[in-house]
Design a protein around this motif. Structure first.
Motif, PDB file in Angstrom:
ATOM      1  N   PHE A 184      12.496  14.899  -2.624  1.00  0.00           N
ATOM      2  CA  PHE A 184      12.009  13.957  -1.539  1.00  0.00           C
ATOM      3  C   PHE A 184      13.105  12.980  -0.880  1.00  0.00           C
ATOM      4  O   PHE A 184      12.864  12.605   0.062  1.00  0.00           O
ATOM      5  CB  PHE A 184      10.848  13.042  -2.381  1.00  0.00           C
ATOM      6  CG  PHE A 184      11.310  12.098  -3.085  1.00  0.00           C
ATOM      7  CD1 PHE A 184      12.015  10.707  -2.548  1.00  0.00           C
ATOM      8  CD2 PHE A 184      10.988  12.171  -4.728  1.00  0.00           C
ATOM      9  CE1 PHE A 184      12.376   9.769  -3.503  1.00  0.00           C
ATOM     10  CE2 PHE A 184      11.489  10.952  -5.376  1.00  0.00           C
ATOM     11  CZ  PHE A 184      12.105  10.044  -4.927  1.00  0.00           C
ATOM     12  N   ALA A 185      14.091  12.933  -1.579  1.00  0.00           N
ATOM     13  CA  ALA A 185      15.362  12.371  -0.912  1.00  0.00           C
ATOM     14  C   ALA A 185      15.840  13.138   0.160  1.00  0.00           C
ATOM     15  O   ALA A 185      15.994  12.418   1.243  1.00  0.00           O
ATOM     16  CB  ALA A 185      16.282  11.919  -1.845  1.00  0.00           C
ATOM     17  N   SER A 186      15.847  14.595   0.176  1.00  0.00           N
ATOM     18  CA  SER A 186      16.396  15.332   1.162  1.00  0.00           C
ATOM     19  C   SER A 186      15.414  15.242   2.435  1.00  0.00           C
ATOM     20  O   SER A 186      15.819  15.146   3.461  1.00  0.00           O
ATOM     21  CB  SER A 186      16.533  16.642   0.856  1.00  0.00           C
ATOM     22  OG  SER A 186      17.503  16.722  -0.314  1.00  0.00           O
ATOM     23  N   MET A 187      14.196  15.304   1.982  1.00  0.00           N
ATOM     24  CA  MET A 187      12.983  15.095   3.128  1.00  0.00           C
ATOM     25  C   MET A 187      13.356  13.858   3.989  1.00  0.00           C
ATOM     26  O   MET A 187      12.974  14.020   5.076  1.00  0.00           O
ATOM     27  CB  MET A 187      11.667  15.448   2.358  1.00  0.00           C
ATOM     28  CG  MET A 187      11.444  16.852   2.138  1.00  0.00           C
ATOM     29  SD  MET A 187      11.480  18.203   3.395  1.00  0.00           S
ATOM     30  CE  MET A 187      13.258  18.653   3.177  1.00  0.00           C
ATOM     31  N   SER A 188      13.586  12.862   3.141  1.00  0.00           N
ATOM     32  CA  SER A 188      13.513  11.511   3.832  1.00  0.00           C
ATOM     33  C   SER A 188      14.714  11.322   4.812  1.00  0.00           C
ATOM     34  O   SER A 188      14.502  10.898   5.866  1.00  0.00           O
ATOM     35  CB  SER A 188      13.620  10.399   2.665  1.00  0.00           C
ATOM     36  OG  SER A 188      12.305  10.085   1.798  1.00  0.00           O
ATOM     37  N   VAL A 189      15.665  11.913   4.167  1.00  0.00           N
ATOM     38  CA  VAL A 189      17.133  12.049   5.069  1.00  0.00           C
ATOM     39  C   VAL A 189      16.734  12.746   6.533  1.00  0.00           C
ATOM     40  O   VAL A 189      17.043  12.161   7.512  1.00  0.00           O
ATOM     41  CB  VAL A 189      18.167  12.716   4.444  1.00  0.00           C
ATOM     42  CG1 VAL A 189      19.310  12.763   5.422  1.00  0.00           C
ATOM     43  CG2 VAL A 189      18.836  11.987   3.270  1.00  0.00           C
ATOM     44  N   PHE A 236       0.809  -1.376  -0.040  1.00  0.00           N
ATOM     45  CA  PHE A 236       0.156  -0.032  -0.128  1.00  0.00           C
ATOM     46  C   PHE A 236       0.908   1.213   0.135  1.00  0.00           C
ATOM     47  O   PHE A 236       0.679   2.157  -0.751  1.00  0.00           O
ATOM     48  CB  PHE A 236      -0.818   0.154   1.225  1.00  0.00           C
ATOM     49  CG  PHE A 236      -2.179  -0.811   1.207  1.00  0.00           C
ATOM     50  CD1 PHE A 236      -3.250  -0.321   0.359  1.00  0.00           C
ATOM     51  CD2 PHE A 236      -2.225  -2.209   1.546  1.00  0.00           C
ATOM     52  CE1 PHE A 236      -4.391  -0.974   0.282  1.00  0.00           C
ATOM     53  CE2 PHE A 236      -3.433  -2.912   1.029  1.00  0.00           C
ATOM     54  CZ  PHE A 236      -4.339  -2.362   0.616  1.00  0.00           C
ATOM     55  N   ALA A 237       1.990   1.222   0.893  1.00  0.00           N
ATOM     56  CA  ALA A 237       2.860   2.523   0.845  1.00  0.00           C
ATOM     57  C   ALA A 237       3.450   2.691  -0.646  1.00  0.00           C
ATOM     58  O   ALA A 237       3.732   3.656  -1.201  1.00  0.00           O
ATOM     59  CB  ALA A 237       3.979   2.166   2.021  1.00  0.00           C
ATOM     60  N   HIS A 238       3.916   1.321  -0.998  1.00  0.00           N
ATOM     61  CA  HIS A 238       4.609   1.752  -2.399  1.00  0.00           C
ATOM     62  C   HIS A 238       3.981   1.878  -3.299  1.00  0.00           C
ATOM     63  O   HIS A 238       3.905   2.854  -4.206  1.00  0.00           O
ATOM     64  CB  HIS A 238       5.088   0.171  -2.698  1.00  0.00           C
ATOM     65  CG  HIS A 238       6.162   0.280  -3.628  1.00  0.00           C
ATOM     66  ND1 HIS A 238       6.094   0.347  -5.065  1.00  0.00           N
ATOM     67  CD2 HIS A 238       7.668   0.143  -3.730  1.00  0.00           C
ATOM     68  CE1 HIS A 238       7.112   0.522  -5.815  1.00  0.00           C
ATOM     69  NE2 HIS A 238       8.062   0.360  -4.893  1.00  0.00           N
ATOM     70  N   ALA A 239       2.604   1.449  -3.633  1.00  0.00           N
ATOM     71  CA  ALA A 239       1.632   2.130  -4.808  1.00  0.00           C
ATOM     72  C   ALA A 239       1.467   3.507  -4.480  1.00  0.00           C
ATOM     73  O   ALA A 239       1.019   4.284  -5.336  1.00  0.00           O
ATOM     74  CB  ALA A 239       0.545   1.319  -4.446  1.00  0.00           C
ATOM     75  N   CYS A 246       7.994   6.084   0.612  1.00  0.00           N
ATOM     76  CA  CYS A 246       8.867   5.322   0.074  1.00  0.00           C
ATOM     77  C   CYS A 246       9.842   4.596   0.862  1.00  0.00           C
ATOM     78  O   CYS A 246      10.131   3.450   0.626  1.00  0.00           O
ATOM     79  CB  CYS A 246       9.584   6.344  -1.055  1.00  0.00           C
ATOM     80  SG  CYS A 246      10.818   5.534  -1.942  1.00  0.00           S
ATOM     81  N   PRO A 247      10.587   5.373   1.757  1.00  0.00           N
ATOM     82  CA  PRO A 247      11.291   4.695   2.888  1.00  0.00           C
ATOM     83  C   PRO A 247      10.590   3.651   3.772  1.00  0.00           C
ATOM     84  O   PRO A 247      11.140   2.491   3.829  1.00  0.00           O
ATOM     85  CB  PRO A 247      11.810   5.714   3.635  1.00  0.00           C
ATOM     86  CG  PRO A 247      11.865   6.874   2.806  1.00  0.00           C
ATOM     87  CD  PRO A 247      10.530   6.686   1.985  1.00  0.00           C
ATOM     88  N   LEU A 248       9.289   4.035   4.239  1.00  0.00           N
ATOM     89  CA  LEU A 248       8.603   2.950   4.847  1.00  0.00           C
ATOM     90  C   LEU A 248       8.367   1.713   4.118  1.00  0.00           C
ATOM     91  O   LEU A 248       8.490   0.665   4.650  1.00  0.00           O
ATOM     92  CB  LEU A 248       7.344   3.763   5.321  1.00  0.00           C
ATOM     93  CG  LEU A 248       6.166   2.875   6.096  1.00  0.00           C
ATOM     94  CD1 LEU A 248       6.866   2.313   7.367  1.00  0.00           C
ATOM     95  CD2 LEU A 248       5.026   3.617   6.184  1.00  0.00           C
ATOM     96  N   ALA A 249       7.888   1.810   2.813  1.00  0.00           N
ATOM     97  CA  ALA A 249       7.807   0.589   2.003  1.00  0.00           C
ATOM     98  C   ALA A 249       9.101  -0.163   1.842  1.00  0.00           C
ATOM     99  O   ALA A 249       8.748  -1.350   2.127  1.00  0.00           O
ATOM    100  CB  ALA A 249       7.294   0.907   0.525  1.00  0.00           C
ATOM    101  N   TYR A 250      10.189   0.390   1.540  1.00  0.00           N
ATOM    102  CA  TYR A 250      11.302  -0.551   1.495  1.00  0.00           C
ATOM    103  C   TYR A 250      11.885  -1.123   2.808  1.00  0.00           C
ATOM    104  O   TYR A 250      12.287  -1.983   2.707  1.00  0.00           O
ATOM    105  CB  TYR A 250      12.340   0.293   0.541  1.00  0.00           C
ATOM    106  CG  TYR A 250      13.207  -0.525  -0.223  1.00  0.00           C
ATOM    107  CD1 TYR A 250      13.018  -1.582  -0.652  1.00  0.00           C
ATOM    108  CD2 TYR A 250      14.736  -0.480   0.116  1.00  0.00           C
ATOM    109  CE1 TYR A 250      13.669  -2.645  -1.488  1.00  0.00           C
ATOM    110  CE2 TYR A 250      15.483  -1.291  -0.423  1.00  0.00           C
ATOM    111  CZ  TYR A 250      15.113  -2.522  -1.420  1.00  0.00           C
ATOM    112  OH  TYR A 250      16.175  -3.165  -1.763  1.00  0.00           O
TER     113      TYR A 250
END
Length: 286
Positions: free
Chosen positions: A36-41, A14-17, A223-227
């Motif tokens: 979004f990569a910066s925000m994930s960090v 669900f998170a990935h989709a 994105c990070p949560l899914a992976y």
């Protein structure tokens, strides 16, 4: 797979989709990827620090090599995926990319990791692949020149998925890199790699943040949560089971494409969904 692994995979689906839908809606290019990569960090920094200082995992040269390699592979993946979404539908690019990845991952896991999935599990993986092929739409339509670009990017994307799935499986199960730390380091590496571009195109960065702030934050979280959930499942489950099973996200992503983006070929999508569900049932039994 264990019940816990199945739960991880379903939540991850669900998170990935969800983050793919947001990425398709934004289609913001490299500027969007950097943001979004910066925000994930930043968002996952406290958890990464907790792992480093409390769990104190061993981070030697081998671990660092896998972390750098993961960052490079994931960066290439996001660039190819964004290009695919720029020229193609979510319900075409997403199933084809996600389908190519697990099929190659399963083959690579058998050849290089020595995993031996049962015949029923292999049949399930094959049914999932068949369903994904059906969901890509009318083969006659694909032959049209305009359809080649998204399919090309999707297949390249799927190949990269297979590469980072095997690499990251070794990283978390053999070299014992905590899944969250591996994903966080990949985001950090991607941010560093794309920072020169960001500085040269700062106006595009500001424009993307202004227009797609919610999409950026959504992808940064989902994105990070899914992976992380998938990597956690890989710690105690074979990758040849996890890689195909996580593709239930294809059903969710296809529904989002049809419902929210008014994409076509619904009957073919339903036929593909039926094959995928049978494949997932075979995986569970196998």
């Amino acid at each position: 797979m264990t019940g816990l692994a199945i739960a991880f995979v379903l939540v991850a689906a669900f998170a990935h989709a969800g983050w793919n839908y947001l990425s398709k809606r934004a289609a913001g290019g490299t500027a969007f990827i950097w943001l979004f990569a910066s925000m994930s960090v930043l968002i996952y920094l406290p958890l990464a620090c907790w792992i480093v200082f409390i769990q104190q995992p061993v981070i030697g040269w081998h671990q660092l090599a896998f972390m750098v390699g993961s960052a490079a592979l994931h960066s290439l993946y996001f660039i190819l995926l964004d290009k695919g979404y720029t020229v193609g539908d979510l319900s075409l690019v997403y199933p084809l990319a996600r389908g190519t990845g697990p099929m190659l991952s399963t083959i690579a896991a058998i050849v290089f990791l020595g995993e031996q999935p049962s015949l029923i599990a292999l049949l399930g993986a094959g049914l999932i692949g068949l369903g994904i092929i059906i969901m890509t739409g009318n083969p006659l339509e694909i032959k049209k020149t305009a359809a080649y670009k998204p399919i090309f990017f999707a297949i390249l994307c799927g190949t990269v998925i297979a590469a980072y799935t095997i690499s990251d499986k070794l990283a978390v199960s053999t070299f014992l890199i905590p899944p969250l730390l591996l994903d966080w380091s990949a985001n950090l590496g991607r941010t560093c790699m794309l920072t020169p571009y960001a500085f040269r195109n700062w106006n595009s960065i500001k424009e993307q943040w202004k227009i797609h702030k919610l999409e950026i934050l959504g992808v940064a979280i989902l994105c990070p949560l899914a992976y992380i959930l998938v990597l956690s499942a890989m710690v105690f489950s074979p990758v040849s089971y996890i890689a195909p099973a996580r593709e239930i996200s294809i059903l969710i992503g296809t529904f989002m494409g049809a419902k929210f983006l008014a994409e076509k070929n619904i009957k073919l999508r339903l036929a593909g969904a039926t094959a995928i569900l049978c494949g997932l049932a075979a995986l569970s039994v196998g």
